[in-house]
Design an enzyme around this catalytic site. Structure first.
Site, PDB file in Angstrom:
ATOM      1  N   ARG A   1      42.060  34.204  43.448  1.00  0.00           N
ATOM      2  CA  ARG A   1      42.888  34.383  42.262  1.00  0.00           C
ATOM      3  C   ARG A   1      42.360  35.837  41.818  1.00  0.00           C
ATOM      4  NH1 ARG A   1      41.805  30.321  37.440  1.00  0.00           N
ATOM      5  NH2 ARG A   1      40.005  31.722  37.594  1.00  0.00           N
TER       6      ARG A   1
ATOM      7  N   ARG B   1      35.720  40.193  32.495  1.00  0.00           N
ATOM      8  CA  ARG B   1      35.503  38.889  31.773  1.00  0.00           C
ATOM      9  C   ARG B   1      33.829  38.952  31.185  1.00  0.00           C
ATOM     10  NH1 ARG B   1      37.417  34.950  36.048  1.00  0.00           N
ATOM     11  NH2 ARG B   1      36.714  33.475  34.634  1.00  0.00           N
TER      12      ARG B   1
ATOM     13  N   ARG C   1      34.582  32.050  45.110  1.00  0.00           N
ATOM     14  CA  ARG C   1      35.501  30.973  44.848  1.00  0.00           C
ATOM     15  C   ARG C   1      36.937  31.034  45.568  1.00  0.00           C
ATOM     16  NH1 ARG C   1      35.961  28.612  38.766  1.00  0.00           N
ATOM     17  NH2 ARG C   1      37.380  30.575  38.491  1.00  0.00           N
TER      18      ARG C   1
ATOM     19  N   ARG D   1      34.236  31.168  19.301  1.00  0.00           N
ATOM     20  CA  ARG D   1      34.152  32.578  20.217  1.00  0.00           C
ATOM     21  C   ARG D   1      33.954  33.623  19.480  1.00  0.00           C
ATOM     22  NH1 ARG D   1      35.908  31.874  25.710  1.00  0.00           N
ATOM     23  NH2 ARG D   1      37.413  30.486  25.712  1.00  0.00           N
TER      24      ARG D   1
END
Ligand SMILES: [Zn+2]
Length: 208
Positions: free
Chosen positions: A155, A166, A122, A88
């Site tokens: 969520r 993100r 989602r 990452r």
């Protein structure tokens, strides 16, 4: 073949890696799974990871690298692997290059708006974890899990503001990696939009 999969959250990397390892008989190594397994097995590294995750911190490079190193030395990883979620950062990429250089780095390109569209629809069951999608796979009764009757909810991670954060983090961290691997002639960029099977076909064609 040793491969790294790069792509933003919601690009379907995990699903693609699962499909690709099935075809190629390679292990799918994700740092998320490594962290969970180490914590569960209470290894020395796992206990350190557990403490860090419990306090809400990020697992530092040296610890992540140590876990990956341990996993890559397992017999099933001798002939190749697909890494997902690692490296990452540039220090992680440098460590991997010294340890077991990847043959190919596959960058699945998906535009931010597509990711937001995918993730913000989602839903997940609070009780059994079954995943739904308000557009493509809604539960039969709104807000109720087909499998267990539990509550189907959004969520926090899948709320738009959180998705955008993100994505920003991903772009900031990963853009330098794309350049880094590009300079080493290892980068392969694939259009990541569409059904996973279609994306896998593009991937196989590009590798052929
Ligand atoms: Zn359920």
């Amino acid at each position: 073949m040793k491969m790294i999969f790069l792509g933003p959250p919601g690009a379907g990397k995990g699903t693609l890696a699962d499909l690709a390892v099935e075809e190629r008989k390679l292990p799918h190594i994700s740092t998320g799974d490594l962290f969970r397994a180490a914590v569960k097995n209470e290894t020395e590294l796992g206990l350190k990871v557990k403490g860090i995750l419990a306090s809400g911190g990020l697992v530092p490079d040296d610890l992540t690298i140590a876990l990956v190193k341990e996993r890559l030395s397992a017999p099933d990883a001798a002939s190749g692997w697909i890494l997902d979620g690692f490296p990452r950062t540039i220090p992680q990429a440098e460590a991997l290059e010294a340890l077991a250089p990847a043959d190919r780095v596959v960058n699945f390109e998906v535009a931010d708006e597509v990711v937001v569209g995918r993730l913000s629809t989602r839903r997940v069951c609070r009780a059994c974890g079954k995943i739904y999608n308000t557009k493509t796979m809604p539960p039969k009764k709104e807000g109720v899990c087909d499998a267990c009757g539990g509550e189907v909810y959004t969520r926090d991670d899948d709320k738009e503001a959180s998705i955008r954060t993100r994505l920003e983090n991903y772009r900031r961290q990963t853009a330098p990696l794309i350049q880094w691997y590009g300079a080493r002639g290892k980068l392969l960029t694939i259009d990541g939009v569409g059904d996973p099977k279609v994306v896998l076909e593009r991937f196989n064609k590009a590798l052929a």
